[in-house]
Design a protein around this motif. Structure first.
Motif, PDB file in Angstrom:
ATOM      1  N   GLU A   1       0.843  -1.198   0.000  1.00 60.36           N
ATOM      2  CA  GLU A   1       0.000   0.000   0.000  1.00 60.36           C
ATOM      3  C   GLU A   1       0.883   1.255   0.000  1.00 60.36           C
ATOM      4  N   LEU A   2       1.936   1.246   0.808  1.00 58.29           N
ATOM      5  CA  LEU A   2       2.869   2.396   0.823  1.00 58.29           C
ATOM      6  C   LEU A   2       3.491   2.612  -0.554  1.00 58.29           C
ATOM      7  N   ALA A   3       3.764   1.512  -1.253  1.00 56.38           N
ATOM      8  CA  ALA A   3       4.446   1.585  -2.553  1.00 56.38           C
ATOM      9  C   ALA A   3       3.464   1.720  -3.710  1.00 56.38           C
ATOM     10  N   HIS A   4       2.163   1.857  -3.398  1.00 56.69           N
ATOM     11  CA  HIS A   4       1.136   1.952  -4.438  1.00 56.69           C
ATOM     12  C   HIS A   4       1.187   0.769  -5.400  1.00 56.69           C
ATOM     13  N   LEU A   5       1.191  -0.419  -4.826  1.00 59.19           N
ATOM     14  CA  LEU A   5       1.141  -1.631  -5.646  1.00 59.19           C
ATOM     15  C   LEU A   5      -0.012  -2.499  -5.147  1.00 59.19           C
ATOM     16  N   THR A   6      -0.725  -3.110  -6.060  1.00 60.75           N
ATOM     17  CA  THR A   6      -1.767  -4.068  -5.701  1.00 60.75           C
ATOM     18  C   THR A   6      -1.272  -5.454  -6.083  1.00 60.75           C
ATOM     19  N   LEU A   7      -1.309  -6.379  -5.133  1.00 56.90           N
ATOM     20  CA  LEU A   7      -0.798  -7.720  -5.396  1.00 56.90           C
ATOM     21  C   LEU A   7      -1.919  -8.728  -5.192  1.00 56.90           C
ATOM     22  N   ASP A   8      -1.907  -9.794  -6.002  1.00 61.19           N
ATOM     23  CA  ASP A   8      -2.917 -10.825  -5.774  1.00 61.19           C
ATOM     24  C   ASP A   8      -2.470 -11.737  -4.624  1.00 61.19           C
ATOM     25  N   GLY A   9      -3.392 -12.559  -4.164  1.00 63.43           N
ATOM     26  CA  GLY A   9      -3.152 -13.382  -2.972  1.00 63.43           C
ATOM     27  C   GLY A   9      -1.916 -14.256  -3.077  1.00 63.43           C
ATOM     28  N   ALA A  10      -1.764 -14.931  -4.206  1.00 59.75           N
ATOM     29  CA  ALA A  10      -0.637 -15.850  -4.366  1.00 59.75           C
ATOM     30  C   ALA A  10       0.689 -15.088  -4.355  1.00 59.75           C
ATOM     31  N   THR A  11       0.704 -13.911  -5.000  1.00 57.23           N
ATOM     32  CA  THR A  11       1.932 -13.106  -5.037  1.00 57.23           C
ATOM     33  C   THR A  11       2.310 -12.655  -3.631  1.00 57.23           C
ATOM     34  N   LYS A  12       1.297 -12.245  -2.843  1.00 57.25           N
ATOM     35  CA  LYS A  12       1.571 -11.821  -1.462  1.00 57.25           C
ATOM     36  C   LYS A  12       2.212 -12.940  -0.660  1.00 57.25           C
ATOM     37  N   GLU A  13       1.661 -14.138  -0.805  1.00 62.25           N
ATOM     38  CA  GLU A  13       2.206 -15.303  -0.082  1.00 62.25           C
ATOM     39  C   GLU A  13       3.661 -15.535  -0.490  1.00 62.25           C
ATOM     40  N   ARG A  14       3.889 -15.516  -1.806  1.00 62.11           N
ATOM     41  CA  ARG A  14       5.223 -15.808  -2.297  1.00 62.11           C
ATOM     42  C   ARG A  14       6.212 -14.734  -1.843  1.00 62.11           C
ATOM     43  N   LEU A  15       5.789 -13.466  -1.932  1.00 55.84           N
ATOM     44  CA  LEU A  15       6.683 -12.372  -1.523  1.00 55.84           C
ATOM     45  C   LEU A  15       6.996 -12.440  -0.035  1.00 55.84           C
ATOM     46  N   ALA A  16       5.988 -12.776   0.773  1.00 52.35           N
ATOM     47  CA  ALA A  16       6.221 -12.865   2.215  1.00 52.35           C
ATOM     48  C   ALA A  16       7.338 -13.877   2.478  1.00 52.35           C
ATOM     49  N   GLN A  17       7.301 -14.983   1.759  1.00 52.14           N
ATOM     50  CA  GLN A  17       8.298 -16.024   1.959  1.00 52.14           C
ATOM     51  C   GLN A  17       9.676 -15.613   1.414  1.00 52.14           C
ATOM     52  N   GLU A  18       9.692 -15.134   0.152  1.00 55.46           N
ATOM     53  CA  GLU A  18      10.964 -14.756  -0.475  1.00 55.46           C
ATOM     54  C   GLU A  18      11.638 -13.610   0.268  1.00 55.46           C
ATOM     55  N   LEU A  19      10.850 -12.564   0.534  1.00 51.51           N
ATOM     56  CA  LEU A  19      11.438 -11.410   1.204  1.00 51.51           C
ATOM     57  C   LEU A  19      11.810 -11.757   2.633  1.00 51.51           C
ATOM     58  N   GLY A  20      11.033 -12.652   3.253  1.00 51.60           N
ATOM     59  CA  GLY A  20      11.369 -13.118   4.596  1.00 51.60           C
ATOM     60  C   GLY A  20      12.756 -13.738   4.628  1.00 51.60           C
ATOM     61  N   SER A  21      13.069 -14.578   3.641  1.00 48.71           N
ATOM     62  CA  SER A  21      14.395 -15.213   3.685  1.00 48.71           C
ATOM     63  C   SER A  21      15.486 -14.222   3.305  1.00 48.71           C
ATOM     64  N   ILE A  22      15.167 -13.251   2.453  1.00 49.46           N
ATOM     65  CA  ILE A  22      16.163 -12.212   2.142  1.00 49.46           C
ATOM     66  C   ILE A  22      16.447 -11.361   3.388  1.00 49.46           C
ATOM     67  N   LEU A  23      15.401 -10.990   4.110  1.00 50.23           N
ATOM     68  CA  LEU A  23      15.590 -10.181   5.318  1.00 50.23           C
ATOM     69  C   LEU A  23      16.356 -10.951   6.398  1.00 50.23           C
ATOM     70  N   GLU A  24      16.087 -12.243   6.464  1.00 51.76           N
ATOM     71  CA  GLU A  24      16.813 -13.073   7.422  1.00 51.76           C
ATOM     72  C   GLU A  24      18.305 -13.041   7.089  1.00 51.76           C
ATOM     73  N   TYR A  25      18.598 -13.134   5.790  1.00 50.79           N
ATOM     74  CA  TYR A  25      19.984 -13.060   5.343  1.00 50.79           C
ATOM     75  C   TYR A  25      20.595 -11.715   5.738  1.00 50.79           C
ATOM     76  N   MET A  26      19.797 -10.653   5.630  1.00 47.53           N
ATOM     77  CA  MET A  26      20.304  -9.311   5.935  1.00 47.53           C
ATOM     78  C   MET A  26      20.590  -9.107   7.421  1.00 47.53           C
TER      79      MET A  26
END
Lengths: 489, 98
Positions: B14-39
């Motif tokens: 919402e902050l970035a003015h992007l609308t994502l579908d349900g599956a994309t949100k799930e996938r991003l939560a997982q992918e970005l979660g592991s990237i953030l863990e790495y960080m």
């Protein structure tokens, strides 16, 4: 049979054109028919400016005849990465959101090449908004590695690298935020240079991460690299981060010896993780430098293991800010489905940006968002200071640093697209260079048994491109093999 | 606990003015979660005494004279507009006035 002008380097072409051995038009036609012949396989170009290139070549021929024009790149056919603004054709960053966009101005680097007499052949493919390491994120097409069409050309400037490697352009311009010139140059077997931050104006470069982005050349040899850098470097009032330092004659770096020069090998880069044929070729190259009289010393870059984390925080944060301008109002894609403003922003951006760009915008927005700024962004800026200090200290012990450009040669198309973190980790040797703002050059140092080029990376002190080019030229002339041409016809 | 929830992704989108579908949100939560863990690796370093690198080069302010310079004409500035009346950029209504 017509002479294969497309095989020649830029300086050879310029000398032939200025010496009257060939017309710019004949050279240009030679490249255009080469493009026609091989680009349906390589797919380096997203737009070819056939008619404009021919009339430009005629103009150069007329100016040589009538005015005695002696431009440094007179009659040299060049391709341009689609991230650079050109009045001619389109500037799309290979993104749906900029499809059909016509820039009202030329980038400064484009103007400078034009003034030097270059002939523009067209725009080259890239990862959307320069985000990627394989050019597979282009919204337009896949580009293939000219040395083996089943492999990626590297990225994000994969189209530029492939166009030079496949002899579809004498030189090209790309951009490098975390390795996007050097890594595809390594994958495709050409010379690629990321200059010091501030050496080249970024005016007209569509911004990805403004504190890391730099424009640089792809060439077939080191002499052309010096020629291109000398043409594009220098202060530009339209980019306040371009630095007001005199531009030396980089060709003075050529044909010099490197006796006594200290070459640093970072201990952290030559760990057990670096194996196989890449290590073998790099070590061979280092031995060649030693034979030329260079002294090899071990240096330390202790914060290397943090570079990827720092890079992906800073570059996504800056990207999320830079890409906020794509809102469907003034230019670019606007969703036809939007009925109010909020929808216009959301739908235009969501339909216009591809998956990797959206991923990075979300990550960048997250690391800048309230409550996380200190933990991620500020922390990364601090560690960036440490990474730069590492290099400053290392350069007290040596004149250049030598590393692999990439831990592996080019990979197969489709091999890494599923796992973004895996893709990010392949940038290990290139990204620290952008974080430290120093110059880096990649050049071929051999081939794998499978016939793929391996890239040697040379790193220099801030604004010391001269020493980089001197070492690169000495190595090129004594490396004991000829890069040749990819087996594509 | 996962590093990044679907709710976090929705908030940031919402902050970035992007609308994502349900599956994309799930996938991003997982992918970005592991990237953030790495960080989180960066937390190994004590940076309390380190200045952040706010600029790529140590430069002072660059000033220029406050003079009118040639700039884009209106026609050229509007040439890429998705919708225009020749004078302005046109956008959907912002406030519902009825």
């Amino acid at each position: 049979m017509a002479k294969e002008w497309f095989r020649l380097t830029a300086h050879e072409i310029r000398d032939a054109v200025l010496g009257g051995a060939v017309s710019a038009e004949e050279v240009t036609r030679s490249f255009l028919s080469r493009i026609e012949q091989v680009d349906s396989k390589v797919c380096a170009y997203v737009d070819v400016w056939r008619d404009a290139a021919i009339s430009r070549a005629r103009e150069i021929d007329a100016r040589i005849r009538k005015e005695g024009f002696r431009g440094a790149l007179a009659g040299v056919p060049i391709s341009i990465k689609d991230v650079l603004c050109t009045k001619q054709g389109y500037t799309t960053c290979c993104s749906k959101i900029l499809r059909g966009y016509r820039s009202p101005f030329d980038a400064t680097v484009v103007e400078r090449l034009w003034e030097a007499g270059a002939i523009f052949l067209g725009k080259t493919n890239m990862d959307e908004f320069a985000m990627g390491s394989s050019t597979e994120n282009s919204a337009v097409q896949l580009t293939r590695n000219p040395w083996n069409l089943d492999y990626v050309p590297g990225g994000s400037s994969g189209g530029s690298a492939a166009s030079v490697a496949a002899d579809e352009a004498a030189c090209s311009l790309g951009s490098d935020t975390g390795g996007s010139i050097r890594q595809p140059a390594a994958c495709c077997g050409c010379v690629g240079l990321k200059p010091t931050y501030g050496r080249v104006s970024r005016y007209g470069l569509v911004a990805f991460a403004s504190s890391l982005d730099q424009i640089g050349p792809f060439t077939k040899d080191v002499e052309d690299c010096a020629l291109m850098l000398g043409t594009i470097a220098g202060r530009d009032p339209r980019d306040s981060t371009s630095v007001d330092l005199p531009v030396p004659d980089y060709c003075q770096a050529l044909n010099k010896d490197i006796k006594g020069l200290r070459v640093g090998m970072p201990r952290e880069y030559f760990t057990e993780a670096l194996g196989g044929e890449v290590r073998e070729k790099i070590e061979e190259a280092i031995r060649s430098l030693e034979k030329l009289g260079a002294e090899v010393v071990e240096v330390r870059l202790p914060h290397t293991e943090y570079a990827i984390a720092v890079y992906y925080i800073i570059c996504t944060a800056e990207a999320s800010a830079n890409l906020a301008r794509f809102d469907g109002v003034r230019y670019g894609y606007r969703s036809p489905r939007a009925t109010d403003m909020r929808q216009m922003y959301h739908l235009s951006r969501s339909e216009g940006f591809g998956p990797e760009v959206r991923r990075r915008i979300i990550l960048g927005t997250y690391v800048l968002s309230s409550g996380y700024y200190d933990a991620y962004y500020l922390k990364a800026q601090k560690v960036r200071s440490l990474i730069r200090q590492d290099f400053v200290k290392a350069f007290e012990m040596c004149d250049v640093i030598v590393t692999p450009t990439s831990p592996t040669p080019a990979f197969r198309i489709g091999e890494k697209t599923d796992d973004p973190l895996q893709m990010y980790l392949s940038d290990i040797y290139t990204i620290s260079v952008n974080l430290a703002a120093i110059p880096g050059l990649s050049m071929p140092c051999g081939f794998t048994k499978g016939g793929l080029p391996v890239g040697l990376q040379l790193l220099g002190k801030h604004f010391d491109e001269m020493t980089l080019l001197r070492v690169a030229d000495a190595y090129e002339k004594n490396r004991g093999f000829d890069i040749g041409h990819p087996p594509i016809n | 606990m996962p590093k990044l929830t679907v709710k976090d992704v929705e908030y940031v989108a919402e902050l970035a003015h992007l609308t994502l579908d349900g599956a994309t949100k799930e996938r991003l939560a997982q992918e970005l979660g592991s990237i953030l863990e790495y960080m989180d690796k960066l937390n190994e370093l004590d940076t309390s005494q380190v200045e952040p690198m706010m600029h790529a080069l140590e430069m002072t302010n660059i000033f220029r004279c406050d003079e009118v310079q040639p700039s884009l004409s209106r026609d050229v500035a509007l040439q890429n507009a998705p919708k225009t009346d020749g004078e302005y950029f046109l956008v959907p209504k912002i406030l519902d006035t009825e």
